[in-house]
Design a protein around this motif. Structure first.
Motif, PDB file in Angstrom:
ATOM      1  N   ALA B 163       1.193  -0.718  11.555  1.00 25.04           N
ATOM      2  CA  ALA B 163       0.257  -0.800  10.388  1.00 25.04           C
ATOM      3  C   ALA B 163       0.838  -0.563   9.245  1.00 25.04           C
ATOM      4  O   ALA B 163       1.119  -1.229   8.184  1.00 25.04           O
ATOM      5  CB  ALA B 163      -0.917  -0.446  10.795  1.00 25.04           C
ATOM      6  N   GLY B 164       1.627   0.881   9.373  1.00 28.41           N
ATOM      7  CA  GLY B 164       1.969   1.345   8.074  1.00 28.41           C
ATOM      8  C   GLY B 164       3.381   0.636   7.539  1.00 28.41           C
ATOM      9  O   GLY B 164       3.569   0.447   6.507  1.00 28.41           O
ATOM     10  N   GLU B 184       6.763   9.083  -4.975  1.00 29.39           N
ATOM     11  CA  GLU B 184       6.556   7.621  -5.272  1.00 29.39           C
ATOM     12  C   GLU B 184       5.506   7.240  -4.292  1.00 29.39           C
ATOM     13  O   GLU B 184       4.708   6.282  -4.404  1.00 29.39           O
ATOM     14  CB  GLU B 184       7.908   7.141  -5.217  1.00 29.39           C
ATOM     15  CG  GLU B 184       7.785   5.544  -5.705  1.00 29.39           C
ATOM     16  CD  GLU B 184       9.390   4.979  -5.348  1.00 29.39           C
ATOM     17  OE1 GLU B 184      10.344   5.455  -5.115  1.00 29.39           O
ATOM     18  OE2 GLU B 184       9.403   3.504  -5.320  1.00 29.39           O
ATOM     19  N   PHE B 185       5.610   7.835  -3.106  1.00 25.94           N
ATOM     20  CA  PHE B 185       4.876   7.280  -2.036  1.00 25.94           C
ATOM     21  C   PHE B 185       3.753   7.969  -1.525  1.00 25.94           C
ATOM     22  O   PHE B 185       3.096   7.864  -0.564  1.00 25.94           O
ATOM     23  CB  PHE B 185       5.775   6.798  -0.861  1.00 25.94           C
ATOM     24  CG  PHE B 185       6.797   5.497  -1.225  1.00 25.94           C
ATOM     25  CD1 PHE B 185       8.117   5.999  -1.640  1.00 25.94           C
ATOM     26  CD2 PHE B 185       6.221   4.473  -1.204  1.00 25.94           C
ATOM     27  CE1 PHE B 185       8.878   4.970  -1.748  1.00 25.94           C
ATOM     28  CE2 PHE B 185       6.998   3.139  -1.529  1.00 25.94           C
ATOM     29  CZ  PHE B 185       8.487   3.671  -1.839  1.00 25.94           C
ATOM     30  N   GLY B 186       3.741   9.171  -2.175  1.00 30.23           N
ATOM     31  CA  GLY B 186       2.589  10.220  -1.562  1.00 30.23           C
ATOM     32  C   GLY B 186       1.200   9.688  -1.665  1.00 30.23           C
ATOM     33  O   GLY B 186       0.518  10.236  -1.024  1.00 30.23           O
ATOM     34  N   HIS B 187       0.960   8.698  -2.545  1.00 26.92           N
ATOM     35  CA  HIS B 187      -0.432   8.081  -2.238  1.00 26.92           C
ATOM     36  C   HIS B 187      -0.627   6.735  -1.580  1.00 26.92           C
ATOM     37  O   HIS B 187      -1.543   5.946  -1.642  1.00 26.92           O
ATOM     38  CB  HIS B 187      -0.951   7.869  -3.823  1.00 26.92           C
ATOM     39  CG  HIS B 187      -0.955   9.302  -4.501  1.00 26.92           C
ATOM     40  ND1 HIS B 187      -1.958  10.207  -4.267  1.00 26.92           N
ATOM     41  CD2 HIS B 187      -0.226   9.725  -5.378  1.00 26.92           C
ATOM     42  CE1 HIS B 187      -1.753  11.416  -5.081  1.00 26.92           C
ATOM     43  NE2 HIS B 187      -0.786  11.034  -5.676  1.00 26.92           N
ATOM     44  N   ASP B 188       0.415   6.259  -0.990  1.00 27.58           N
ATOM     45  CA  ASP B 188       0.580   5.014  -0.339  1.00 27.58           C
ATOM     46  C   ASP B 188       0.006   5.230   0.871  1.00 27.58           C
ATOM     47  O   ASP B 188       0.490   5.582   1.895  1.00 27.58           O
ATOM     48  CB  ASP B 188       2.054   4.439  -0.422  1.00 27.58           C
ATOM     49  CG  ASP B 188       2.211   3.165   0.255  1.00 27.58           C
ATOM     50  OD1 ASP B 188       3.039   2.572  -0.511  1.00 27.58           O
ATOM     51  OD2 ASP B 188       1.472   2.639   1.120  1.00 27.58           O
ATOM     52  N   VAL B 191       2.402   4.093   3.976  1.00 27.54           N
ATOM     53  CA  VAL B 191       3.288   5.211   4.353  1.00 27.54           C
ATOM     54  C   VAL B 191       2.688   6.275   5.077  1.00 27.54           C
ATOM     55  O   VAL B 191       3.365   7.047   5.984  1.00 27.54           O
ATOM     56  CB  VAL B 191       4.001   5.548   2.970  1.00 27.54           C
ATOM     57  CG1 VAL B 191       5.014   6.925   3.187  1.00 27.54           C
ATOM     58  CG2 VAL B 191       5.054   4.504   2.445  1.00 27.54           C
ATOM     59  N   TRP B 192       1.494   6.664   4.777  1.00 25.95           N
ATOM     60  CA  TRP B 192       0.723   7.883   5.349  1.00 25.95           C
ATOM     61  C   TRP B 192       0.507   7.247   6.827  1.00 25.95           C
ATOM     62  O   TRP B 192       0.543   8.248   7.744  1.00 25.95           O
ATOM     63  CB  TRP B 192      -0.580   8.069   4.700  1.00 25.95           C
ATOM     64  CG  TRP B 192      -0.271   9.084   3.726  1.00 25.95           C
ATOM     65  CD1 TRP B 192       0.019   9.123   2.230  1.00 25.95           C
ATOM     66  CD2 TRP B 192      -0.317  10.582   4.073  1.00 25.95           C
ATOM     67  NE1 TRP B 192       0.078  10.135   1.481  1.00 25.95           N
ATOM     68  CE2 TRP B 192      -0.153  11.238   2.625  1.00 25.95           C
ATOM     69  CE3 TRP B 192      -0.405  11.363   5.016  1.00 25.95           C
ATOM     70  CZ2 TRP B 192       0.093  12.714   2.728  1.00 25.95           C
ATOM     71  CZ3 TRP B 192      -0.427  12.794   4.756  1.00 25.95           C
ATOM     72  CH2 TRP B 192      -0.267  13.298   3.734  1.00 25.95           C
ATOM     73  N   LEU B 193       0.146   5.999   6.930  1.00 29.12           N
ATOM     74  CA  LEU B 193      -0.034   5.524   8.224  1.00 29.12           C
ATOM     75  C   LEU B 193       1.230   5.759   9.086  1.00 29.12           C
ATOM     76  O   LEU B 193       1.400   6.089  10.281  1.00 29.12           O
ATOM     77  CB  LEU B 193      -0.593   4.029   8.384  1.00 29.12           C
ATOM     78  CG  LEU B 193      -1.802   3.734   8.187  1.00 29.12           C
ATOM     79  CD1 LEU B 193      -2.149   2.353   7.865  1.00 29.12           C
ATOM     80  CD2 LEU B 193      -2.863   4.425   9.188  1.00 29.12           C
ATOM     81  N   MET B 194       2.540   5.417   8.470  1.00 31.96           N
ATOM     82  CA  MET B 194       3.674   5.429   9.401  1.00 31.96           C
ATOM     83  C   MET B 194       4.026   6.955   9.775  1.00 31.96           C
ATOM     84  O   MET B 194       4.406   7.213  10.739  1.00 31.96           O
ATOM     85  CB  MET B 194       4.932   5.173   8.238  1.00 31.96           C
ATOM     86  CG  MET B 194       5.086   3.671   8.203  1.00 31.96           C
ATOM     87  SD  MET B 194       6.129   3.016   6.952  1.00 31.96           S
ATOM     88  CE  MET B 194       7.672   3.899   7.130  1.00 31.96           C
TER      89      MET B 194
END
Lengths: 89, 597
Positions: B163-164, B184-188, B191-194
């Motif tokens: 899903a991520g 850059e991706f700390g709120h994505d 990326v958190w799902l990954m």
């Protein structure tokens, strides 16, 4: 697989040998402390900036971990068949 | 395509297919040669190598081969461990274990050399499936249920990862498997799902109780193989994609302490080693969280050395299990007499994991602590230093003490087979060699950093103090550490007990609803409608005829007999056609009127 047998008792079951082993352990600990008199040990942070800090850290940390483990054991330790009677997963 | 463009994973995955066809010891030799071949291939791979295939229409080509120093160091240790692990398993004739182990290890290589996120995911799921099969290959009731739970947890983790990846692709249009900066991706969310999916495999708190549940349920050799790959591929992916992510600092530090606490609680020697894996991976995850070149090098070096000494520990435990059939500390003890080599080689592994000077742990793990020191992360350094003391407590002393010494249970098994001893000997040699001469390891570390040496006199003395006073605590508190024949509840309690609650609720509510519906609708209303429809014509006729019969003087018995006869004639078609047709028409009219109304 072998069946249990009885022969000469292990060396640590002798009281004399146990005393010797304790002496060896304490002596080794003492040697590591004495070595700090001859070797400069760098303390990376101010809160650990006192002599014999590594020994203190090792002793205190391990003591705390054992105490925490024993505390948690009061409600985490269960019989070995705890899950088996409900085995679905 | 030339030889140097073949993904190393292909050698193990495709080579595994031949295992069932080979006879006797040739099979075992083959299982050692395959990873050796893969090791050689990796050494020849240039950084320009690639292997791309079109897989999904609309998606970019999938790259199964991306080579750099980070993937190579993991590739080397994975294949080296595979060779030695298969040597340990030389006695084994089980095709299932050999084949699943080779595909599992090959899939781990696939992850390490994956050039994009889609290739990563495919090999990731291959790893999950074949590691579950390897656990099942033990063919015991315990392993059956453990494999079920393992597969469910890893399916959930894999779905999070997928899903991520898909969300990340939708957001960025890229499937590149590369560093994702926290800024850059700390709120994505993608990326958190990954990250969550990867942390499941890393056995991160609180998602990691599958490890201590599943690994000890596997076979003697299964445990040795499993101990190396799943968690370390997760470490590799974290190092590649998430260096410098601050949450990893907290997760890693928590893992390093949690592993020690639970290892102290455990009675089963392989569960002690399983929690020890979590503790050690905690160091690696923390190193990734620090994120500097030195910290990432420390993580890679620690992963390299950890696989060696952890495999050695699992081998010594496996040898004991093989010879005695027992794995609980309450059933073991006094084995130093009859299994002296297993004891000596296992103890070398225990010293290495404890980072005793002159062993590989001292020259690898300490790089991570040095990195924390360089970045002035006082609390991180303190927790890892305390955890280093705790490692000696639970793995350095507790494991060999309760298995080989402690209370003599009178067990006198034979020493481990020669192949096991040779395999353990090779790993023990490496533990000491890398400890004395870490240069070759430092040469293959992935990132440039200033020269590091663990052997400053002050550092050696400090480490010896830390370890000796940890040993002193162990023996002073030994009465408190006596083993009991119990298990310790972990976070898997929520889904193991929760599954039963969920099943009961679903059973009572949904099956209960089913039963009521069956009784009322199927057995009740439907049956009555069928009965009415079947007997409608006769029923309408009787409504008219019964009063007539009564009026003509028939008594109740006669009316009953006449009604039976009438119904029989109608059902058999022996009553007058016109009369029957009129009755049927009347019945149909009434039925249609009821439906329409």
């Amino acid at each position: 697989m072998s069946q249990p047998t009885k022969d000469s008792p292990p060396f640590w079951e002798s009281k004399r040998n146990r005393i010797i082993m304790w002496i060896i352990l304490y002596t080794t600990c003492l040697i590591t402390l004495v070595l700090e008199l001859f070797v400069h040990v760098e303390h990376p942070f101010h809160f650990i900036g006192f002599p014999l800090s590594s020994a203190v850290l090792g002793f205190v940390a391990c003591t705390l971990m054992i105490i925490v483990a024993k505390g948690l054991a009061l409600f985490l330790k269960k019989k070995v068949d705890y899950y088996e009677k409900d085995e679905l997963l | 395509m030339n030889f140097s463009d073949i993904p190393p994973s292909f050698i193990l995955i495709l080579g595994a297919c031949l295992v069932p066809l080979l006879p006797g010891k040739l099979k075992n030799v083959y299982t050692i040669v395959l990873p050796a071949l893969a090791f050689f291939l990796i050494s020849q791979l240039p950084e320009t190598a690639s292997f791309k295939i079109s897989f999904f229409e609309g998606f970019p080509e999938m790259n199964l081969l991306r080579v750099d120093k980070l993937s190579k160091i993991f590739g080397y240790i994975f294949t080296l461990n595979a060779c030695v692990g298969m040597l340990f398993a030389f006695y084994l004739k089980d095709n299932t274990q050999h084949t699943t182990a080779l595909v599992y290890m090959g899939s781990a290589l696939g992850v390490v050399f994956a050039g994009d996120l889609m290739a990563l995911y495919i090999f990731w799921e291959f790893m999950a499936i074949f590691s579950a099969l390897l656990i099942l290959a033990n063919r015991s009731r315990t392993s059956y249920f453990a494999a079920q739970r393992y597969l469910l947890v890893h399916i959930v983790g894999g779905l999070c990862l997928l899903a991520g990846i898909l969300m990340h692709y939708q957001h960025t249009g890229s499937l590149a498997f590369q560093s994702l900066s926290f800024d850059e991706f700390g709120h994505d969310v993608g990326v958190w799902l990954m990250l969550i999916g990867i942390l499941v495999n890393a056995a991160a708190l609180p998602l990691g109780s599958w490890l201590a549940d599943a690994y000890p349920s596997s076979s003697v050799t299964g445990g040795v193989i499993l101990s190396a790959y799943t968690t370390k591929t997760a470490v590799y992916v974290l190092a590649r994609a998430f260096p410098g992510w601050d949450p990893l600092l907290y997760i890693g530090c928590a893992m390093s302490v949690y592993g020690i606490i639970y290892a102290l609680l455990e009675n089963d020697m392989r569960r002690i080693l399983a929690y020890s894996i979590i503790n050690q991976v905690g160091f690696m995850v923390t190193g990734i969280g620090i994120g500097t070149a030195m910290a990432l090098n420390g993580t890679a070096a620690h992963a390299f050395c950890h696989i060696i000494y952890k495999s050695l520990l699992w081998m010594s435990a496996g040898a004991v299990l093989y010879r005695t059939g027992k794995s609980k500390c309450t059933d073991l003890g006094g084995l130093y007499k009859s299994m002296p080599w297993t004891m000596i080689l296992g103890t070398i592994g225990a010293l290495a994991i404890s980072a005793v000077p002159l062993t590989s742990g001292f020259t690898s793990k300490t790089i991570i602590l040095a990195a924390a020191e360089h970045e002035h992360m006082g609390w991180v350094w303190l927790i890892l230093e305390a955890a280093s003391a705790g490692v000696f407590l639970h793995a350095g002393i507790k494991f060999p003490y309760f298995v080989f010494f402690a209370k003599d249970r009178g067990l006198r098994p034979k020493e481990a087979p020669a192949s096991m001893l040779i395999a353990m000997g090779i790993l023990a040699f490496l533990c000491i060699y890398i400890g004395i001469n870490p240069g070759p390891l430092y040469d293959i570390l992935p990132f440039e950093m200033e020269p590091y040496s663990a052997y400053h006199p002050g550092h050696v003395v400090a480490q010896l103090q830390l370890l000796m006073f940890s040993a002193l605590v162990f023996f002073l508190f030994l009465p408190l550490l006596k083993r009991t024949d119990t298990i310790s509840l972990d976070f898997d309690w929520f889904y193991r007990k929760g599954a039963k609650v969920f099943y009961n609720v679903a059973d009572k509510s949904l099956n209960g609803l089913n039963k009521v519906a069956a009784r009322l609708l199927l057995d009740g209303v439907t049956t009555r409608i069928c009965s009415f429809a079947t007997n409608a014509s006769a029923g309408i006729g009787l409504i008219v005829l019964k009063p007539l019969w009564k009026a003509t003087g028939s008594d109740a018995e006669q009316i009953k007999a006449q009604a039976f006869s009438f119904t029989e004639n109608l059902n058999k078609g022996t009553s007058p056609v016109g009369f029957a047709a009129a009755l049927m028409l009347a019945a149909m009219t009434i039925l249609i009127a009821v439906v329409l109304i």
